[in-house]
Design a protein around this motif. Structure first.
Motif, PDB file in Angstrom:
ATOM      1  N   THR A 116       9.421   9.115   0.770  1.00 27.28           N
ATOM      2  CA  THR A 116       8.625   9.313   1.980  1.00 27.28           C
ATOM      3  C   THR A 116       9.508   9.700   3.156  1.00 27.28           C
ATOM      4  O   THR A 116       9.161  10.588   3.951  1.00 27.28           O
ATOM      5  CB  THR A 116       7.822   8.044   2.297  1.00 27.28           C
ATOM      6  N   THR A 120       9.434  13.262   5.462  1.00 21.78           N
ATOM      7  CA  THR A 120       9.385  13.459   6.912  1.00 21.78           C
ATOM      8  C   THR A 120      10.430  14.468   7.363  1.00 21.78           C
ATOM      9  O   THR A 120      10.191  15.265   8.277  1.00 21.78           O
ATOM     10  CB  THR A 120       9.581  12.129   7.661  1.00 21.78           C
ATOM     11  N   ALA A 123       9.156  17.874   6.376  1.00 25.22           N
ATOM     12  CA  ALA A 123       8.066  18.323   7.250  1.00 25.22           C
ATOM     13  C   ALA A 123       8.616  18.987   8.506  1.00 25.22           C
ATOM     14  O   ALA A 123       8.134  20.047   8.927  1.00 25.22           O
ATOM     15  CB  ALA A 123       7.170  17.146   7.616  1.00 25.22           C
ATOM     16  N   LYS A 124       9.612  18.388   9.113  1.00 24.40           N
ATOM     17  CA  LYS A 124      10.190  18.974  10.325  1.00 24.40           C
ATOM     18  C   LYS A 124      10.872  20.300  10.014  1.00 24.40           C
ATOM     19  O   LYS A 124      10.728  21.273  10.769  1.00 24.40           O
ATOM     20  CB  LYS A 124      11.173  18.001  10.979  1.00 24.40           C
ATOM     21  N   LEU A 149       1.074  10.478   5.145  1.00 30.34           N
ATOM     22  CA  LEU A 149       1.940  11.428   5.843  1.00 30.34           C
ATOM     23  C   LEU A 149       1.102  12.349   6.726  1.00 30.34           C
ATOM     24  O   LEU A 149       1.490  12.652   7.864  1.00 30.34           O
ATOM     25  CB  LEU A 149       2.739  12.255   4.834  1.00 30.34           C
ATOM     26  N   CYS A 152       0.330  10.722   9.973  1.00 35.02           N
ATOM     27  CA  CYS A 152       1.481  10.626  10.865  1.00 35.02           C
ATOM     28  C   CYS A 152       1.814  11.946  11.544  1.00 35.02           C
ATOM     29  O   CYS A 152       2.453  11.964  12.604  1.00 35.02           O
ATOM     30  CB  CYS A 152       2.699  10.130  10.091  1.00 35.02           C
ATOM     31  N   MET A 153       1.396  13.071  10.942  1.00 38.08           N
ATOM     32  CA  MET A 153       1.711  14.380  11.505  1.00 38.08           C
ATOM     33  C   MET A 153       0.556  14.974  12.296  1.00 38.08           C
ATOM     34  O   MET A 153       0.665  16.078  12.827  1.00 38.08           O
ATOM     35  CB  MET A 153       2.098  15.355  10.388  1.00 38.08           C
ATOM     36  N   ILE A 160       5.313  11.944  13.889  1.00 40.55           N
ATOM     37  CA  ILE A 160       6.466  12.737  13.467  1.00 40.55           C
ATOM     38  C   ILE A 160       6.091  14.220  13.544  1.00 40.55           C
ATOM     39  O   ILE A 160       4.919  14.578  13.420  1.00 40.55           O
ATOM     40  CB  ILE A 160       6.905  12.396  12.025  1.00 40.55           C
ATOM     41  N   GLY A 162       5.577  17.913  12.236  1.00 46.89           N
ATOM     42  CA  GLY A 162       5.313  18.520  10.936  1.00 46.89           C
ATOM     43  C   GLY A 162       4.162  19.494  11.038  1.00 46.89           C
ATOM     44  O   GLY A 162       3.489  19.588  12.066  1.00 46.89           O
TER      45      GLY A 162
END
Length: 480
Positions: A116, A120, A123-124, A149, A152-153, A160, A162
């Protein structure tokens, strides 16, 4: 014409209404509908809605006196080419290159926490490369981490950085057809309770799996409908390898017609589209015959099916990149050679409903543009490739609610409605085009698309990235 940064826009009324705007001045703008480069365009973005409010032409008199250096509402990309954000329709955010760690070892030796955290980072990197939307077609043993995920994006204050994230949770496959496979317990699916996909058998289990995945939050359902693949563990008869070399390599159909129909019908009834992993296509997989919405891979497309595919509304995701990177030998007759010739034959036959998706993960995240580069290298027009990577990505990823006249009406309402706040979610807006009512997912390159396409789309030349009206990369540097 007045300075567009301070003018009234059709979506908002007057500036006195309190809505805030960003104006992006582009030297050139790629129109993904017409596939043309339009000179001197300004894109007005509503900061409150994260949508494109207006696109107009600008002239020298319109920029005279504008303070690009000190006015935060102005973005100077007059020396760059502005495009809709790129879309990768086939990624695996929870995998990293097999050249670093094998697929099986990633699943069995890396914890869910580690995978996980890696996701992240991936994703960036993806977002900074200009990919503002992806479709993740399976966590490959990372359970339901993709749904979390995505949360979170998402939203204007994402936890985060993404891309806009659509996920398929766990690929669905028959028992015995997928890895990792135990070397001690031959009847066991998976190793230490870790499986690369969800195993189902029979129509009842197919229906149940689809319902459970959609209930868990999946945007898509992915089925594996033919077992041959680049990895041996995907195939059902690998246990024959000690006595036969030909048998384990044979393509074997997985789901029976009733099982496949149960999977597709259940998903469609719940408003979810279906993607199929398949190397050798069949007519029953086309949507006109009750089949799926997107076909992934297809490196061995039978020549006699090409006319039917060209006439179909199915969208093909060739995943050239994964074949290119895994087949390092690239010898005549090998996997990459077949995939390349297959793609060229499809183009010649008039197959145009294509989306860009590299199967990113087995090769590095952030290098997603390899798919576009390979397509152009194999003879696809660069304008078509850009369409496949933008508007074509939207057409592939969108939900059933956005199809046809209903979808066009929804876009029109987004363009006409007054947006004082974000009233729609990340995955409820159209993207892939710089038009009124579409998401303000925007990238810019300082490269020349016409003379050196590969360099222009490379991550090192993507100097600006905006997702949902928020600038996340400026002058080549991340802001998040």
């Amino acid at each position: 014409m007045t300075n567009l940064a301070h003018r009234s826009t059709p979506i908002a009324g007057s500036k006195d209404d309190g809505e805030r705007f960003i104006s992006i001045y582009a030297g050139k703008l790629f129109d993904s509908h017409s596939q043309q480069l339009l000179p001197c365009r300004v894109v007005s973005i509503s900061r409150d809605s994260g949508l494109v409010a207006d696109v107009q032409e600008w002239g020298p008199e319109d920029v005279r006196g504008l303070d690009f250096a000190n006015d935060a509402s102005l973005v100077d990309l007059r020396e760059a080419t502005v495009l809709p954000g790129f879309v990768d329709t086939h990624v695996h955010m929870f995998l990293h290159p097999y050249a670093e760690v094998s697929w099986e070892n990633q699943l069995t030796q890396e914890s869910l926490v580690e995978r996980t955290v890696r996701a992240t980072v991936h994703a960036k990197r993806t977002l900074m490369a200009g990919y503002t939307t992806v479709r993740d077609l399976g966590t490959e043993g990372a359970e339901d981490a993709d749904v979390q995920l995505r949360k979170c994006m998402s939203g204007p204050n994402a936890l985060i950085p993404g891309p806009r994230y659509f996920c398929a949770n766990r690929a669905i496959i028959c028992s015995g057809y997928y890895g990792p496979k135990s070397q001690l317990h031959y009847h066991q699916d998976g190793v230490d309770c870790v499986t690369g996909a969800e195993f189902v058998d029979g129509e009842v289990e197919c229906v149940k799996a689809v319902r459970k995945q959609i209930g868990a939050g999946a945007d898509w359902v992915k089925v594996t409908s033919l077992s041959t693949h680049t990895l041996p563990d995907y195939r059902p008869r690998t246990r024959m390898a000690d006595v036969s070399t030909a048998t384990p390599a044979k393509a074997v159909r997985t789901f029976s017609p009733p099982e496949l129909a149960a999977l597709i019908t259940t998903a469609r009834g719940l408003g979810v589209r279906v993607a199929a992993h398949v190397q050798t296509w069949r007519l029953d997989l086309l949507p006109e015959n009750g089949g799926v919405d997107t076909l992934e891979h297809g490196a061995d497309l039978p020549a006699d099916l090409l006319p039917a595919v060209a006439a179909s509304r199915v969208i093909w995701v060739p995943t050239l990149s994964v074949f290119y990177t895994i087949d390092t030998a690239r010898a005549p007759g090998g996997l990459w050679d077949r995939a390349a010739k297959n793609f060229q034959a499809a183009l010649k036959a008039g197959v145009t409903r294509i989306a860009c998706g590299g199967d990113t993960g087995p090769f590095p995240h952030g290098e997603n543009a390899l798919e576009m580069k390979l397509m152009v290298r194999l003879g696809a027009p660069w304008r078509s490739v850009l369409r496949w990577a933008t508007l074509g990505g939207w057409e592939a990823v969108r939900s059933v609610e956005w199809e046809g006249a209903l979808g066009e009406a929804r876009i029109a309402r987004l363009g006409e409605m007054r947006e004082d706040a974000r009233v729609v979610g990340d995955n409820e807006v159209p993207f892939g085009a710089l038009r009124r009512g579409f998401a303000a997912d925007i990238v810019a390159t300082v490269g020349d698309l016409e003379t050196n396409f590969a360099r222009a789309v490379d991550k090192d030349n993507i100097v600006f990235v905006m997702k949902g009206g928020k600038i996340v990369k400026m002058n080549g540097s991340p802001l998040v």
